[in-house]
Design an enzyme around this catalytic site. Structure first.
Site, PDB file in Angstrom:
ATOM      1  N   GLY A  13       0.924  -1.287   0.017  1.00 26.32           N
ATOM      2  CA  GLY A  13      -0.110   0.040   0.016  1.00 26.32           C
ATOM      3  C   GLY A  13       0.714   1.359  -0.056  1.00 26.32           C
ATOM      4  O   GLY A  13       0.480   2.258  -0.678  1.00 26.32           O
ATOM      5  N   ASP A 235       2.483  -2.084  17.427  1.00 27.86           N
ATOM      6  CA  ASP A 235       3.100  -0.963  16.703  1.00 27.86           C
ATOM      7  C   ASP A 235       3.120   0.625  17.431  1.00 27.86           C
ATOM      8  O   ASP A 235       4.043   1.028  16.899  1.00 27.86           O
ATOM      9  CB  ASP A 235       1.675  -0.747  15.424  1.00 27.86           C
ATOM     10  CG  ASP A 235       2.028   0.211  14.418  1.00 27.86           C
ATOM     11  OD1 ASP A 235       3.071   0.041  13.784  1.00 27.86           O
ATOM     12  OD2 ASP A 235       1.686   1.227  14.641  1.00 27.86           O
ATOM     13  N   LYS A 239       6.686   2.886  18.112  1.00 28.10           N
ATOM     14  CA  LYS A 239       6.703   4.068  17.816  1.00 28.10           C
ATOM     15  C   LYS A 239       7.070   4.782  19.249  1.00 28.10           C
ATOM     16  O   LYS A 239       8.127   5.666  19.224  1.00 28.10           O
ATOM     17  CB  LYS A 239       5.491   4.799  17.415  1.00 28.10           C
ATOM     18  CG  LYS A 239       4.924   4.343  16.265  1.00 28.10           C
ATOM     19  CD  LYS A 239       3.293   4.713  16.135  1.00 28.10           C
ATOM     20  CE  LYS A 239       2.834   4.284  14.484  1.00 28.10           C
ATOM     21  NZ  LYS A 239       1.321   4.164  14.317  1.00 28.10           N
ATOM     22  N   GLY A 356      -2.475   5.799   6.955  1.00 28.65           N
ATOM     23  CA  GLY A 356      -3.098   5.840   5.682  1.00 28.65           C
ATOM     24  C   GLY A 356      -1.894   5.919   4.652  1.00 28.65           C
ATOM     25  O   GLY A 356      -0.886   6.622   4.886  1.00 28.65           O
TER      26      GLY A 356
END
Ligand SMILES: NC(=O)C1=CN([C@@H]2O[C@H](COP(=O)(O)OP(=O)(O)OC[C@H]3O[C@@H](n4cnc5c(N)ncnc54)[C@H](OP(=O)(O)O)[C@@H]3O)[C@@H](O)[C@H]2O)C=CC1
Ligand SMILES: N[C@@H](CC=O)C(=O)O
Length: 376
Positions: A13, A235, A239, A356
């Protein structure tokens, strides 16, 4: 015209969106006197590369064809004859990637761009750093491996950019680095750093089933390839670790307290992603709905929060007032508050879309352009 050669690892993606941005920004970049020369694109098994990586590139037609092909779920190994070279097989591809890095690294500062979600790239990244390549990452795993790998990767700080690893396209890393390098010590970071969990929580608040909104988040390109990476808190923990290490903390993932939203019995060792999404996750719907309802009765909402302060580094669900900076978040937005000497009472706040493919790839592209002064 300044030519920036780049090699892309990962054509999912984010990687595909990056190639599309590169093609659609051609005239903008030309006005800026820059040309991005894509010399190779890799997926998990194969590498497509220009027949002469010193003088040639994969042209825009080829890049579009690669994107079209990969978006159909095909492997690059099955790509027809486009007049370019291709090597198949993981080992052969890695060898060829390293050959290209050796050829172009010191001579051109080749931008080695990791848009995979794999740990397999770590070894290669460590090698290409020594070959003079610049490294641009959307992949968080190389920065969250051992301290030894981390030190190696950041050993030439001007040659690494990884803005998209935290907050997707938001300028989180750049802002933090500016505070650090100006001697303004950051003593507290608090934020909501998962686009997926932000989206999931705000949709569940609106009465939608947890299982449905996780699937929607996946379709919107917010989740990791395995959404359990988001739901486990891993995840966000990555970070948090990236930020904590930037602050000088020499810690590993296992130093971080992490709250998972699903039980171990539904983990990757027990079921596939498909099984989890089709049959496993539904069984969590009621529990999550109950937690959300309970918080709502107190006038609160649930947010997945990351806190870094002193020796504390933790990520997990917190019940927060609806009318707080984190409580007001909707959709995939992230918010990050940084407290330092200059931002003591009122923190420096960064907020906006935190996941996104579009915004993430835009962050990667901006990073590639940011290193252009290193190129001849
Ligand atoms: N989506 C988002 O909002 C954000 C994503 N990111 C990060 O971006 C990265 C990419 O995410 P996304 O595009 O969604 O992931 P995808 O799963 O869609 O794509 C991953 C790509 O990497 C390829 N790949 C896997 N292993 C290797 C390898 N060893 N060498 C080269 N390529 C490999 C895959 O190949 P194949 O096609 O053969 O499977 C695939 O093309 C992730 O690390 C993610 O954490 C960061 C910030 C935000
Ligand atoms: N899966 C991640 C994507 C960005 O890092 C998220 O949901 O935030």
């Amino acid at each position: 015209m300044k030519n920036i050669p780049l090699l892309l690892m990962g054509c999912g993606g984010v990687g595909r969106q990056l190639l599309q941005h590169i093609v659609s920004c051609r005239s903008l970049h030309a006005q800026q006197g820059v040309h991005l020369r894509v010399v190779g694109v890799c997926d998990s098994k194969s590498l497509v590369f220009a027949s002469d990586v010193i003088t040639r590139e994969l042209n825009d037609q080829t890049l579009s064809e690669v994107c079209r092909f990969k978006s159909n779920g095909s492997s690059l190994s099955a790509l027809g004859d486009l007049g370019e070279c291709i090597v198949n097989g993981n080992t052969e591809s890695k060898r060829k990637v390293l050959d290209i890095a050796a050829l172009l690294g010191k001579a051109t500062g080749l931008a080695f761009v990791d848009c995979s979600a794999s740990s397999e790239t770590i070894r290669m990244l460590n090698q290409v750093v020594d070959m003079g390549c610049c490294v641009v990452l959307a992949n968080k795993k190389p920065l969250t491996s051992t301290m030894e790998d981390y030190d190696k990767l950041v050993s030439y700080p001007r040659r690494i950019r990884h803005e998209s690893t935290v907050g997707a396209g938001l300028p989180v890393i750049a802002s933090l680095n500016r505070l650090i390098s100006s001697g303004d010590p950051v003593h507290r970071i608090i934020g909501s750093l998962s686009g997926t969990l932000g989206y999931v929580m705000s949709e569940v608040e609106d009465g939608k089933p947890f299982s449905e909104v996780v699937k929607a988040a996946k379709n919107l390109g917010f989740t990791e390839p395995d959404p359990r990476d988001d739901l486990s808190g891993m995840d966000v923990a990555r970070k948090a670790l990236i930020l904590a290490r930037l602050l000088g903390r020499r810690i590993n993932l296992d130093s971080i307290k992490i709250e998972s939203l699903y039980p171990d019995e539904m983990g990757p060792d027990a079921m596939s992603v498909e099984e989890f999404l089709v049959s496993g996750i539904v069984s969590l719907d009621n529990d999550v709905q109950e937690r959300v309802k309970k918080a709502s009765l107190n006038g609160n909402v649930l947010r997945y929060v990351c806190v870094i302060e002193g020796s504390r580094c933790e990520v997990g669900i917190q019940e927060l007032p609806k009318d707080s900076p984190l409580g007001r978040l909707r959709g995939s937005d992230n918010v990050l508050e940084m407290y330092s000497r200059c931002y003591k009472k009122q923190p420096l706040v960064i907020q906006g879309a935190g996941a996104g493919n579009d915004t993430t790839a835009a962050g990667v592209l901006a990073d590639i352009l940011d290193i252009q002064d290193l190129f001849p």
